[in-house]
Design an enzyme around this catalytic site. Structure first.
Site, PDB file in Angstrom:
ATOM      1  N   SER A 145       0.818  -1.218   0.000  1.00 26.02           N
ATOM      2  CA  SER A 145       0.000   0.000   0.000  1.00 26.02           C
ATOM      3  C   SER A 145       0.851   1.266   0.000  1.00 26.02           C
ATOM      4  O   SER A 145       1.999   1.265   0.456  1.00 26.02           O
ATOM      5  CB  SER A 145      -0.898   0.034   1.238  1.00 26.02           C
ATOM      6  OG  SER A 145      -1.701  -1.113   1.302  1.00 26.02           O
TER       7      SER A 145
HETATM    8  N1  SAH Z   1      -0.875  -4.964   3.838  1.00 29.17           N
HETATM    9  C1  SAH Z   1      -0.105  -5.229   2.648  1.00 29.17           C
HETATM   10  C2  SAH Z   1      -0.802  -4.758   1.388  1.00 29.17           C
HETATM   11  C3  SAH Z   1      -1.305  -5.930   0.695  1.00 29.17           C
HETATM   12  S1  SAH Z   1      -2.338  -5.720  -0.719  1.00 29.17           S
HETATM   13  C4  SAH Z   1       1.297  -4.684   2.771  1.00 29.17           C
HETATM   14  O1  SAH Z   1       1.594  -3.972   3.732  1.00 29.17           O
HETATM   15  O2  SAH Z   1       2.131  -4.993   1.909  1.00 29.17           O
HETATM   16  C5  SAH Z   1      -3.688  -6.738  -0.196  1.00 29.17           C
HETATM   17  C6  SAH Z   1      -3.385  -8.193   0.001  1.00 29.17           C
HETATM   18  O3  SAH Z   1      -4.613  -8.815   0.395  1.00 29.17           O
HETATM   19  C7  SAH Z   1      -2.914  -8.944  -1.232  1.00 29.17           C
HETATM   20  O4  SAH Z   1      -1.660  -9.526  -0.972  1.00 29.17           O
HETATM   21  C8  SAH Z   1      -3.986 -10.005  -1.451  1.00 29.17           C
HETATM   22  O5  SAH Z   1      -3.481 -11.237  -1.918  1.00 29.17           O
HETATM   23  C9  SAH Z   1      -4.587 -10.146  -0.057  1.00 29.17           C
HETATM   24  N2  SAH Z   1      -5.956 -10.673   0.020  1.00 29.17           N
HETATM   25  C10 SAH Z   1      -7.000 -10.452  -0.813  1.00 29.17           C
HETATM   26  N3  SAH Z   1      -8.088 -11.102  -0.382  1.00 29.17           N
HETATM   27  C11 SAH Z   1      -7.726 -11.770   0.760  1.00 29.17           C
HETATM   28  C12 SAH Z   1      -8.424 -12.644   1.654  1.00 29.17           C
HETATM   29  N4  SAH Z   1      -9.696 -12.983   1.497  1.00 29.17           N
HETATM   30  N5  SAH Z   1      -7.745 -13.129   2.727  1.00 29.17           N
HETATM   31  C13 SAH Z   1      -6.436 -12.824   2.911  1.00 29.17           C
HETATM   32  N6  SAH Z   1      -5.725 -12.021   2.080  1.00 29.17           N
HETATM   33  C14 SAH Z   1      -6.368 -11.492   1.020  1.00 29.17           C
END
Ligand code: SAH
Length: 232
Positions: free
Chosen positions: A82
């Site tokens: 993010s």
């Molecule tokens: N918090 C992260 C940003 C990740 S982007 C950071 O600091 O880097 C959002 C993430 O959510 C992605 O990696 C995606 O694979 C995950 N995601 C999407 N749906 C999800 C679900 N149902 N359960 C767990 N993870 C999920």
């Protein structure tokens, strides 16, 4: 030592400084930009925590030079780390302290989990893409974050074994708020979550559970997150 050799040493030092600056840029400029971002503004407490986290450790080597720019970056599997301002805002909205137990859905790179880990007692985080969960767990372990537990799986159902939580952060956007996450909040707890259609403008919301179990919802800002996907 000859003059030539001395020159070589001087040049080498100059090169190694530049390489160091390129490989390990400092978070200060990024934090200055976050201070100027908004509204909403974020607290100094959160920015101090972010100052301690080496974001470049969480991005692929190919994007390391941009690690402290205030923007999202690709982390593989079509996912992104993010934008730092959004991490700051969500962390601020979670309103955590050193005794908090926090749950994050969407570990991604592990960066948001690390920022939380600087401020709270324990972070439980779940990631649906196995490769990302494994890599984030390795990064967090290598950097010494022993108060973070990473699990691979669908976060829709929360992590009941460790519930209830003081705060829950969701970093992917579902179309509606998953009910199990509301259930797994402590009274007084906060759920920070983007809600809305895929790849269109979504709303970052804060749901607060009152002592009587009722929920207050506050719309904070328009945002765009990757979609919240479900395990079939
Ligand atoms: N918090 C992260 C940003 C990740 S982007 C950071 O600091 O880097 C959002 C993430 O959510 C992605 O990696 C995606 O694979 C995950 N995601 C999407 N749906 C999800 C679900 N149902 N359960 C767990 N993870 C999920």
């Amino acid at each position: 030592m000859s003059k030539v050799a001395l020159t070589a040493v001087a040049i080498l030092t100059a090169i190694s400084c530049t390489a160091q600056e390129r490989d390990m840029p400092a978070p200060q400029a990024m934090l200055e930009e976050i201070r100027r971002s908004g509204p909403p503004t974020v607290s100094e407490r959160v920015l101090t925590a972010m100052e301690r986290v080496a974001r470049h450790e969480f991005v692929p080597a190919s994007h390391r030079a941009a690690a402290y720019e205030n923007r999202p970056l690709p982390i593989g599997a079509g996912q992104t780390i993010s934008q730092p301002y959004i991490v700051a805002l969500m962390t601020d909205l979670a309103d955590v302290n050193k005794d908090s137990v926090v749950f994050e859905v969407g570990t991604g790179s592990g960066y948001q989990a690390a920022v939380l880990a600087e401020m709270v007692k324990h972070v439980y985080t779940i990631e649906i893409v196995d490769m990302l969960a494994d890599r984030a767990a390795q990064t967090l372990q290598r950097l010494g974050y022993d108060n973070v537990s990473v699990k691979a799986g669908d976060g829709y159902a929360g992590w009941p074994e460790h519930a209830p939580f003081d705060a829950i952060l969701v970093t992917a956007a579902p179309e509606t708020v998953p009910k199990p996450l509301i259930e797994q909040l402590k009274p007084g707890g906060r759920l920070v979550i983007p809600v809305g259609p895929e790849f269109r403008t979504q709303i970052l919301k804060v749901l607060t559970k009152n002592e009587d179990g009722s929920i207050d919802t506050h719309n904070v800002a328009p945002v765009i997150f990757v979609p919240f996907v479900r395990d079939e």
